[in-house]
Design an enzyme around this catalytic site. Structure first.
Site, PDB file in Angstrom:
ATOM      1  N   GLU A 145      80.381  81.869  61.762  1.00 36.67           N
ATOM      2  CA  GLU A 145      79.657  82.768  62.657  1.00 36.67           C
ATOM      3  C   GLU A 145      80.523  83.811  63.349  1.00 36.67           C
ATOM      4  OE1 GLU A 145      76.664  83.156  62.494  1.00 36.67           O
ATOM      5  OE2 GLU A 145      75.903  81.297  61.636  1.00 36.67           O
ATOM      6  N   TYR A 165      79.707  82.071  67.870  1.00 32.00           N
ATOM      7  CA  TYR A 165      79.352  83.443  67.514  1.00 32.00           C
ATOM      8  C   TYR A 165      80.197  84.462  68.277  1.00 32.00           C
ATOM      9  CZ  TYR A 165      75.015  81.727  65.305  1.00 32.00           C
ATOM     10  OH  TYR A 165      74.097  81.089  64.509  1.00 32.00           O
ATOM     11  N   ASP A 191      74.083  70.620  65.372  1.00 32.99           N
ATOM     12  CA  ASP A 191      73.286  71.697  65.958  1.00 32.99           C
ATOM     13  C   ASP A 191      73.727  72.002  67.391  1.00 32.99           C
ATOM     14  OD1 ASP A 191      71.020  73.367  65.207  1.00 32.99           O
ATOM     15  OD2 ASP A 191      69.997  72.440  66.899  1.00 32.99           O
ATOM     16  N   HIS A 223      73.592  91.023  60.171  1.00 27.95           N
ATOM     17  CA  HIS A 223      74.250  89.737  60.399  1.00 27.95           C
ATOM     18  C   HIS A 223      74.053  88.811  59.201  1.00 27.95           C
ATOM     19  CE1 HIS A 223      75.730  86.401  62.995  1.00 27.95           C
ATOM     20  NE2 HIS A 223      74.908  85.672  62.238  1.00 27.95           N
ATOM     21  N   GLU A 224      72.806  88.676  58.752  1.00 30.03           N
ATOM     22  CA  GLU A 224      72.554  87.772  57.626  1.00 30.03           C
ATOM     23  C   GLU A 224      73.193  88.291  56.339  1.00 30.03           C
ATOM     24  OE1 GLU A 224      71.583  85.082  58.704  1.00 30.03           O
ATOM     25  OE2 GLU A 224      70.797  85.788  60.607  1.00 30.03           O
ATOM     26  N   HIS A 259      76.787  87.346  56.218  1.00 26.58           N
ATOM     27  CA  HIS A 259      76.977  85.948  55.808  1.00 26.58           C
ATOM     28  C   HIS A 259      77.183  85.822  54.294  1.00 26.58           C
ATOM     29  CE1 HIS A 259      76.812  83.165  59.092  1.00 26.58           C
ATOM     30  NE2 HIS A 259      75.689  83.675  59.597  1.00 26.58           N
ATOM     31  N   GLU A 301      70.691  82.769  56.496  1.00 26.53           N
ATOM     32  CA  GLU A 301      71.362  83.511  55.434  1.00 26.53           C
ATOM     33  C   GLU A 301      71.266  82.865  54.057  1.00 26.53           C
ATOM     34  OE1 GLU A 301      74.493  80.853  57.489  1.00 26.53           O
ATOM     35  OE2 GLU A 301      72.778  82.065  58.089  1.00 26.53           O
TER      36      GLU A 301
END
Length: 622
Positions: free
Chosen positions: A337, A402, A394, A314-315, A318, A290
């Site tokens: 998320e 999410y 990560d 979705h992006e 963001h 994003e």
């Protein structure tokens, strides 16, 4: 990735609670107390960067980026300022334009090295002359053969979560929001674009100038360089892609303006002026990223029928949840998320109806069930608020943040009512625009402005701070999925297929069909379905991925499926897809087969993907 840290200062809390208007051109947040950060060496409470002026050259021959990062800083009576670096070579440092002392600390495998720079009380700027190295993790250099057009090389960056420090020396914490300008020199046959105001065509000299006037977190600073073109969708939306892909990308994303309008109708004005998408080569490790004003996207969403464009929704979402209101630390990643999945599904509902939105939500719910099962030995990892100290952030970027985050918000909406919940979300974005929050900040805001205000009791603590999914979760139902399940059972019972039933099915219905194949399905039954629907040659990447997963799981080898799995894993670098298939190999005790493919495919993967699969398969590169 989360643990309870200090709250924002009272001054900042008062500011955000009374602020009525957004200030997108403001260079930095008001004076605040930054929370403890386990994924950055920076000490922003002592001295903090506020604006970056980046002047760099991209050299494809040496595969290095080199130049100078100059920062405006705010000094809070400190004699040093600390930046994050990893795998960078630092040649010299200036303070207020004059040489100053600096030192690089000990190397940490996750965090890199702290760059400590000597400053004075009156220091207003620092400049770091540096270059990247062949270990730089954020950059992926691609040969012409690894691109769509196969004529010129390509470069893209991936900064989330803590990789920006591998191509720019910076205070690499999401709570340190900065504006930036950049001058980037590239080969004249290529174009450079960034998460900023962008060119629409190539310059004659290969020099590009960029400006990002809204303050963003460092992980959102992004660069791509390649032989690309631009085609507008509307006055404020458009696509970049290689020449051979531009028309397909433009068609696939032709609903972008409608998406922006639908998002604005839900939660307020889009504050980033432009919303463009660049389709990157297939090694890009995520579905999308994003980056403000310029979403990076995988070509695996180019299906030809707009069936995978929920990724673009979705992006886009963001732009509010993540870019506008940002998690203060990676322990709070679910704030980015979970809200974004909720917003994405609301956009899809507004544009395409409740049926499609619920199918997308149910697929996410299935992903969450699988994730919780995979994490059964580490239930702490299924909390929304995590503690990732000592880990790579990560590791927390999975379905918990999410899909559990989405389920929490959907359950809240159903409890309080959509009208009240929408008003709350809109106020939440407006109140906290261009700022960062911890989970604790959100909980306080939620209790004060929604639950207590409406005299509603809700198990917030259980949802956020306990593992698993609470019993009061929203129950997502899809009549279309019920029909898919009935159709599958009919085919298996009759041992024959009537394809007229499936002619109008969406991608979501096909994905559900394949994912619901029974555990005891035979290879003959798999062959029957494959012959009827040609799954092994599916051009839709999502359908192909779930079919290949089933083929691996059930040792199905007909219809060139092995060749196509090999080709898919060698060509596609999207981590979700790649990890799913290599995990299927591992679960089927076929690691030796997986390693044969992986050793060939690994050079095509970004470091984000390669690192995940190295760990999954126990592979140590030479």
């Amino acid at each position: 990735m989360k643990k309870t840290f200090l709250l924002l200062s009272t001054a900042f809390a008062l500011f955000t609670n009374c602020k009525n208007e957004k200030a997108p051109e403001q260079a930095q947040e008001p004076t605040k107390t930054y929370v403890e950060e386990s994924h950055s060496f920076a000490q922003p409470n002592k001295a903090v960067i506020t604006h970056l002026n980046l002047d760099i050259e991209v050299d494809f021959n040496t595969e290095k980026v080199s130049g100078t990062a100059t920062y405006d800083i705010k000094n809070n009576n400190s004699n040093t300022i600390v930046l994050d670096t990893k795998y960078l070579e630092v040649q010299s440092v200036l303070a207020n334009g004059q040489p100053t002392e600096f030192s690089l600390g000990e190397f940490n495998e996750q965090l890199g090295k702290p760059l400590t720079i000597t400053i004075k009380e009156d220091t207003k700027t620092i400049s770091v002359n540096y270059n990247t190295t062949n270990k730089t993790e954020a950059l992926q250099w691609l040969s012409p053969q690894q691109t769509a057009d196969k004529n010129h090389p390509f470069l893209f960056t991936q900064g989330q979560a803590i990789l920006t420090r591998t191509w720019i020396p910076i205070q690499d914490s999401p709570q340190v929001r900065i504006t930036y300008d950049a001058t980037v020199k590239v080969p004249v046959e290529l174009m450079a674009v960034m998460s900023a105001e962008n060119p629409k065509e190539k310059t004659k000299d290969g020099v590009y100038h960029f400006k990002m006037k809204q303050a963003i977190s460092p992980y959102l600073i992004a660069l791509a360089v390649g032989d690309i073109e631009y085609k507008p969708v509307s006055d404020r939306t458009g696509v970049y892609a290689e020449k051979s892909m531009i028309e397909a990308a433009h068609y696939e994303f032709s609903d972008m303006e409608n998406m922006v309008a639908a998002a604005e109708n839900l939660y307020g004005t889009y504050d980033w002026d432009q919303f463009d998408v660049i389709v990157l080569p297939p090694s890009f490790p995520f579905g999308g990223m994003e980056n403000p004003r310029l979403t990076f996207a995988t070509p695996t969403v180019i299906a030809g029928d707009k069936s995978l464009t929920s990724l673009i929704a979705h992006e886009l979402a963001h732009s509010w949840s993540g870019n506008l209101v940002t998690n203060a630390t990676w322990n709070d990643f679910w704030l980015n998320e979970g809200f974004t999945v909720y917003f994405e599904i609301r956009i899809m509902e507004a544009l395409y109806g409740n049926d499609r939105a619920n199918m997308i939500a149910l697929i996410g719910r299935q992903d969450l069930t699988e994730e919780i099962e995979a994490l059964k030995d580490t239930p702490e990892a299924t909390k929304l608020k995590l503690d990732l100290k000592g880990q790579n952030p990560d590791d927390g970027m999975n379905s918990i943040a999410y899909d559990k985050g989405y389920l929490f918000l959907r359950t809240l909406e159903e409890t309080v009512g959509r009208e009240k919940f929408d008003a709350f979300i809109k106020d939440y974005f407006n109140t906290h625009a261009f700022s960062t929050l911890t989970t604790e900040d959100f909980v306080e805001y939620l209790n004060t402005n929604l639950l207590q205000k409406n005299n509603i009791t809700f198990n917030v603590e259980e949802w956020i701070y306990q593992p698993g999914v609470p019993d009061n979760q929203s129950k997502i139902v899809s009549d279309k999925f019920n029909n898919v399940e009935a159709t599958l059972q009919k085919y298996l019972d009759q041992n024959s297929v009537e394809d007229s039933v499936t002619k109008e099915w969406t991608t979501q219905e096909w994905v559900h069909f394949v994912r619901n194949l029974p555990e005891d399905i035979t290879t003959d039954q798999l062959a029957m379905l494959d012959n009827a629907f040609d799954f092994s040659n599916a051009s839709n990447s999502h359908i192909a991925m779930v079919w290949f997963e089933q083929a691996i799981k059930h040792n199905y080898h007909n219809n060139n499926v092995d060749k196509n799995i090999d080709s898919f894993l060698t060509r596609v670098g999207r981590r979700w897809y790649v990890e799913t298939l290599f995990r299927a190999f591992k679960n089927a005790n076929r690691v030796d087969e997986a390693l044969v493919i992986y050793k060939k495919a690994r050079p095509n993967y970004h470091s984000v993907t390669a690192g995940t699969i190295d760990k999954l398969l126990g592979y140590s590169p030479e």
